[in-house]
Scaffold this active site. Structure first.
Site, PDB file in Angstrom:
ATOM      1  N   ASP A 192      40.350 -54.803 -64.207  1.00  0.00           N
ATOM      2  CA  ASP A 192      39.379 -54.148 -63.333  1.00  0.00           C
ATOM      3  C   ASP A 192      38.947 -52.833 -63.989  1.00  0.00           C
ATOM      4  O   ASP A 192      39.722 -52.221 -64.716  1.00  0.00           O
ATOM      5  CB  ASP A 192      40.054 -53.885 -61.978  1.00  0.00           C
ATOM      6  CG  ASP A 192      39.058 -53.445 -60.926  1.00  0.00           C
ATOM      7  OD1 ASP A 192      37.849 -53.630 -61.138  1.00  0.00           O
ATOM      8  OD2 ASP A 192      39.501 -52.911 -59.887  1.00  0.00           O
ATOM      9  N   GLU A 193      37.735 -52.400 -63.727  1.00  0.00           N
ATOM     10  CA  GLU A 193      37.247 -51.106 -64.241  1.00  0.00           C
ATOM     11  C   GLU A 193      37.432 -50.974 -65.750  1.00  0.00           C
ATOM     12  O   GLU A 193      37.949 -49.968 -66.238  1.00  0.00           O
ATOM     13  CB  GLU A 193      37.976 -49.945 -63.538  1.00  0.00           C
ATOM     14  CG  GLU A 193      37.990 -50.012 -62.038  1.00  0.00           C
ATOM     15  CD  GLU A 193      36.734 -49.467 -61.382  1.00  0.00           C
ATOM     16  OE1 GLU A 193      35.705 -49.355 -62.086  1.00  0.00           O
ATOM     17  OE2 GLU A 193      36.773 -49.188 -60.180  1.00  0.00           O
ATOM     18  N   GLN A 206      29.101 -46.837 -64.700  1.00  0.00           N
ATOM     19  CA  GLN A 206      30.048 -46.142 -63.826  1.00  0.00           C
ATOM     20  C   GLN A 206      31.243 -45.585 -64.590  1.00  0.00           C
ATOM     21  O   GLN A 206      32.293 -45.322 -64.018  1.00  0.00           O
ATOM     22  CB  GLN A 206      30.534 -47.080 -62.723  1.00  0.00           C
ATOM     23  CG  GLN A 206      29.440 -47.425 -61.717  1.00  0.00           C
ATOM     24  CD  GLN A 206      29.977 -48.229 -60.554  1.00  0.00           C
ATOM     25  OE1 GLN A 206      30.794 -47.765 -59.776  1.00  0.00           O
ATOM     26  NE2 GLN A 206      29.522 -49.463 -60.444  1.00  0.00           N
ATOM     27  N   ARG A 264      27.239 -45.237 -53.592  1.00  0.00           N
ATOM     28  CA  ARG A 264      28.284 -45.416 -52.571  1.00  0.00           C
ATOM     29  C   ARG A 264      27.660 -45.694 -51.208  1.00  0.00           C
ATOM     30  O   ARG A 264      28.324 -46.150 -50.285  1.00  0.00           O
ATOM     31  CB  ARG A 264      29.173 -44.164 -52.433  1.00  0.00           C
ATOM     32  CG  ARG A 264      30.000 -43.764 -53.644  1.00  0.00           C
ATOM     33  CD  ARG A 264      30.782 -44.890 -54.207  1.00  0.00           C
ATOM     34  NE  ARG A 264      30.039 -45.512 -55.300  1.00  0.00           N
ATOM     35  CZ  ARG A 264      30.352 -46.687 -55.823  1.00  0.00           C
ATOM     36  NH1 ARG A 264      31.364 -47.373 -55.340  1.00  0.00           N
ATOM     37  NH2 ARG A 264      29.633 -47.208 -56.800  1.00  0.00           N
ATOM     38  N   LYS A 291      32.084 -57.048 -57.297  1.00  0.00           N
ATOM     39  CA  LYS A 291      33.025 -57.035 -58.398  1.00  0.00           C
ATOM     40  C   LYS A 291      34.439 -57.404 -57.955  1.00  0.00           C
ATOM     41  O   LYS A 291      35.081 -58.274 -58.537  1.00  0.00           O
ATOM     42  CB  LYS A 291      32.999 -55.620 -59.002  1.00  0.00           C
ATOM     43  CG  LYS A 291      33.966 -55.373 -60.078  1.00  0.00           C
ATOM     44  CD  LYS A 291      34.103 -53.874 -60.278  1.00  0.00           C
ATOM     45  CE  LYS A 291      34.842 -53.268 -59.107  1.00  0.00           C
ATOM     46  NZ  LYS A 291      35.569 -52.029 -59.441  1.00  0.00           N
ATOM     47  N   THR A 292      34.897 -56.735 -56.932  1.00  0.00           N
ATOM     48  CA  THR A 292      36.259 -56.988 -56.457  1.00  0.00           C
ATOM     49  C   THR A 292      36.382 -58.395 -55.912  1.00  0.00           C
ATOM     50  O   THR A 292      37.393 -59.075 -56.093  1.00  0.00           O
ATOM     51  CB  THR A 292      36.643 -55.978 -55.360  1.00  0.00           C
ATOM     52  OG1 THR A 292      36.330 -54.666 -55.831  1.00  0.00           O
ATOM     53  CG2 THR A 292      38.119 -56.054 -55.048  1.00  0.00           C
TER      54      THR A 292
END
Length: 730
Positions: free
Chosen positions: A226-227, A257, A603, A43-44
């Site tokens: 983002d997010e 998430q 994670r 994603k980043t």
DNA sequence: AACTAATACTTTTTT
DNA sequence: AGTATTAGTT
């Protein structure tokens, strides 16, 4: 190297490393775009590459890109990664947290909102103090209604983009709306805003001044978010307004998430993106580059129990690996010992400590692990613990600085007016506050007038005069002296440092040391105002990321991070899922807890350990607990149970608990007697079903008991948790 | 006004 | 269990 060279040489390389979906997400630059990016799908990487791509292809200049994140850390990381692709720093891009970007805009147009551009941003502590002051002024009993409850209501209104005048007055609000109105007035009078205001005032600014909105909307040709699943209504409205002109908005997120619903985040935004932005493209990133097959399988199986998902099928090329370990323990201490042993095993296998993390549901859980690691001598760090700028001595010192910078900051003034003790006590302060209210002036001004009017006793007048003189002197000094030196002088001359130096408690030397650190930190800023701005928005001071230490943090703090080895302790009903989430959020709350579990599992790169304890100490009392329902939801083919803890399904928990007892008794022949007692879960004087009477709530029946903590269903007041001391048999 | 002693209350998560 | 606030005392 010229810019043109950089463009040509990099364009071929930075796109080539992406998979087809990622590349499409980068190259679809025009129009609205939703990128559904599962955990660990890059994603980043997509966001940073897209940002760099926009610049390198000349589609936008730096100042024409707006990019929002949720944390300062994420913003910093993105800036760095974009810089790496560009080959030079990405200066000029509006990249930061919602709050930082909103602050920047609001300062530019503060006058339009009747604010001084130097407004200060207050934190949670000041918020609570202010609400308490207002409640006292309005004679509202803070025993019946805690200040925090009102603050919560106010915050939720702000999250929805509602100023007091837009809130519907209804009976359910009680005095909340009146408090909200007064709260906003008082903040304004102090030229202060809270976190929620930063976004709320932006919305009001745009609504009242379309030309200002137009300026920004025209300016930001490309918006990156983002997010997205964590945006609240106010933030969402802000984005929509800014995207009006060009509609080039790219939102990246993962509905699975979304873990900030309690803070006003709306998963709904991501679910209805295509309606909000007609003609929107949707790209799914489903290839996971992080975790092994088993970890991904366990996480996917778990999250599949949630309804109302957009649905993604994550897959990985990384077959095999270890299954997720699920372990049962006697109590929280045993759980900590177990994790400690596993960490030491990894350490012996030359696995670095910073690649290991313990992710807990609630912050109190960190303590057991800290204690264990301390005895073992294993280096660790707790992320998100008490932060530098939240420490008492730092906040006090900042109080002085705030009054120097802005005398009308009543909140700061009341904090330090009698610190160190100057003999300005409650009665004096009350009188001054009252006259300030009557004349509609700040406390500082009311002191000034009281001195002019000579209404005070000579002794008090002298004290207050000196107090004002001190501040006038410091303020003057600031004009031609480095802020660092001024601050040093303030701490010295006010007697604040001496106060701690004379304190004999063991923590006092540390506080003196922190003051020194504060002076040093201020030295890094050109002016006091800029420093105060930094303090308002930056909350993380962790600069030890590179040290080899085990990471201990909450699941919320872990979002966006990844580690080779992840421990997930405390999977017990009531703790995880958390009872309060269930009580307040029902099914929605449960699903958010499940997403939190999903975030935790995903994670991990190589291995994950899930564990639970049958007995846990909460409020100094042992409570027995059942394994979390989430354990039963993990697909059996992806987990292993090393210590023969028995079945984890709701059917099998009894066997599991008995097995744990059996094992524990083997290890420790005599289980502690008090624990045994607690396991009966009843109170000697108030067995379950007892009819009782309480002073405030009236008559009720005992539902459950844990030690002295009774849960009682009242006829009128509903279900309450109380200590046995406060009830009598009816 | 300031100190001491007693008592309430905590603990979900945070920009 | 431990802290933070409050009430009572000097």
């Amino acid at each position: 190297m010229t810019l043109a060279n950089a463009m040509i040489s990099d364009t071929s390389t930075y796109l080539d490393t992406l998979n087809p979906e990622q590349r499409q997400a980068v190259e679809t630059t025009e129009g609205p775009l939703l990128v559904l990016a599962g955990a660990g799908t890059g994603k980043t990487r997509v966001l940073t590459t897209r940002l760099a791509h926009l610049l390198l292809t000349g589609r936008a200049r730096a100042g024409e890109i707006l990019c929002t994140t949720f944390t300062n850390k994420a913003a910093r990381e993105m800036k760095e990664r974009v810089g790496r692709i560009l080959g030079h720093s990405a200066d000029g891009v509006w990249l930061g947290t919602f709050h930082a970007l909103c602050t920047r805009i609001l300062r530019r147009h503060a006058e339009l909102m009747a604010l001084d551009p130097q407004f200060i941003i207050i934190d949670a502590d000041d918020q609570t103090r202010l609400v308490k002051q207002i409640m006292a002024a309005q004679n509202i009993d803070d025993k019946k209604f805690p200040a925090r409850a009102f603050l919560g209501i106010i915050q939720s209104w702000k999250d929805k983009g509602l100023p007091p005048e837009k809130v519907q007055a209804d009976h359910n609000n009680g005095p909340a709306l009146a408090i909200y109105t007064a709260y906003q007035q008082r903040l304004r009078a102090s030229n202060a805003v809270d976190f929620g205001d930063l976004i709320l005032y932006n919305l009001q600014l745009f609504a009242a001044h379309p030309d200002v909105l137009q300026e920004y909307s025209a300016r930001f040709r490309y918006i990156l978010v983002d997010e997205y699943q964590d945006t609240n209504i106010a933030q969402y409205l802000w984005l929509r307004m800014l995207a009006l002109a060009h509609k080039n908005i790219c939102c990246v997120g993962d509905d699975d998430q979304s873990i900030y619903g309690w803070r006003g985040a709306e998963v709904g935004h991501i679910l209805k993106f295509e309606q909000d932005f007609p003609g929107a493209g949707v790209i799914r990133l489903e290839r996971n580059y992080r975790s092994t097959e088993h970890i991904l399988g366990a996480a996917s199986g778990l999250i599949a129990h949630n309804k109302g998902r957009l649905g993604k099928t994550l897959w990985t090329g990384d077959k095999g690996g270890d299954k997720v370990t699920v372990a049962a323990h006697w109590d929280d201490a045993a759980e900590a010992r177990y994790v400690g042993e596993e960490v030491e095993t990894l350490q012996r296998a030359k696995q670095s400590l910073k690649e290991q993390a313990i992710l807990v549901r609630a912050s109190f859980q960190t303590r057991a692990f800290e204690e264990r690691f301390m005895t073992l001598g294993v280096p660790y760090r707790v992320i998100g613990g008490l932060r530098f700028y939240e420490r008492q001595e730092i906040r006090d010192a900042l109080g002085y600085l705030r009054v120097v910078a802005q005398p009308d900051d009543d909140l700061a003034l009341t904090r330090i007016i009698n610190l160190p003790k100057r003999g300005i006590g409650k009665s004096t302060l009350d009188a001054l506050t009252q006259s300030a209210r009557e004349q509609q002036i700040s406390l500082y001004q009311s002191i000034r007038r009281a001195l002019e009017a000579k209404t005070l006793k000579p002794k008090m007048a002298e004290t207050l005069q000196k107090f004002l003189d001190d501040f006038a002197r410091w303020r003057k000094l600031l004009e031609d002296t480095a802020p660092e030196a001024v601050v040093e002088k303030i701490i010295e001359e006010s007697g604040y440092r001496a106060m701690w130096q004379d304190t004999k408690t063991p923590d006092a030397p540390g506080r003196v040391e922190n003051l020194k650190e504060l002076v040093r930190a201020i030295g890094e800023f050109p002016s006091l105002t800029e420093f105060l701005e930094h303090v308002g928005l930056v909350t993380d001071t962790e600069n030890t990321e590179n040290d080899d230490m085990v990471n201990i943090m909450t699941l919320h703090a872990a979002k966006g991070l990844e580690f080779d080895h992840v421990f997930l302790p405390g999977w017990e009903e009531g703790l995880f899922p958390h009872q309060r989430a269930l009580d307040e959020g029902g099914t929605k709350g449960l699903e958010e807890e499940r997403r939190l579990a999903y975030v935790g599992l995903t994670r991990a790169r190589k291995r994950a350990w899930v564990s639970y304890a049958s007995n846990r100490r909460i409020y100094g009392q042992y409570q027995n607990s059942l394994p979390s329902r989430f354990i039963g939801e993990l697909p059996p083919e992806h987990i292993e149970k090393p210590v023969g803890a028995g079945g984890m399904s709701s059917q099998g928990w009894k066997a599991a608990v008995e097995e744990v007892y059996r094992q524990a008794n083997q290890q420790r022949p005599a289980a502690p007697a008090p624990v045994r007692e607690k396991l009966t879960a009843t109170h000697p004087n108030f067995p379950v079903g007892t009819k009782i009477f309480h002073q405030k709530f009236g008559y009720g029946k005992v539902i459950t008991a844990q030690g002295d903590h009774l849960q009682i269903c009242f006829e009128k007041a509903g279900i309450k948790k109380l200590l046995a001391d406060f009830v009598t048999k009816a």
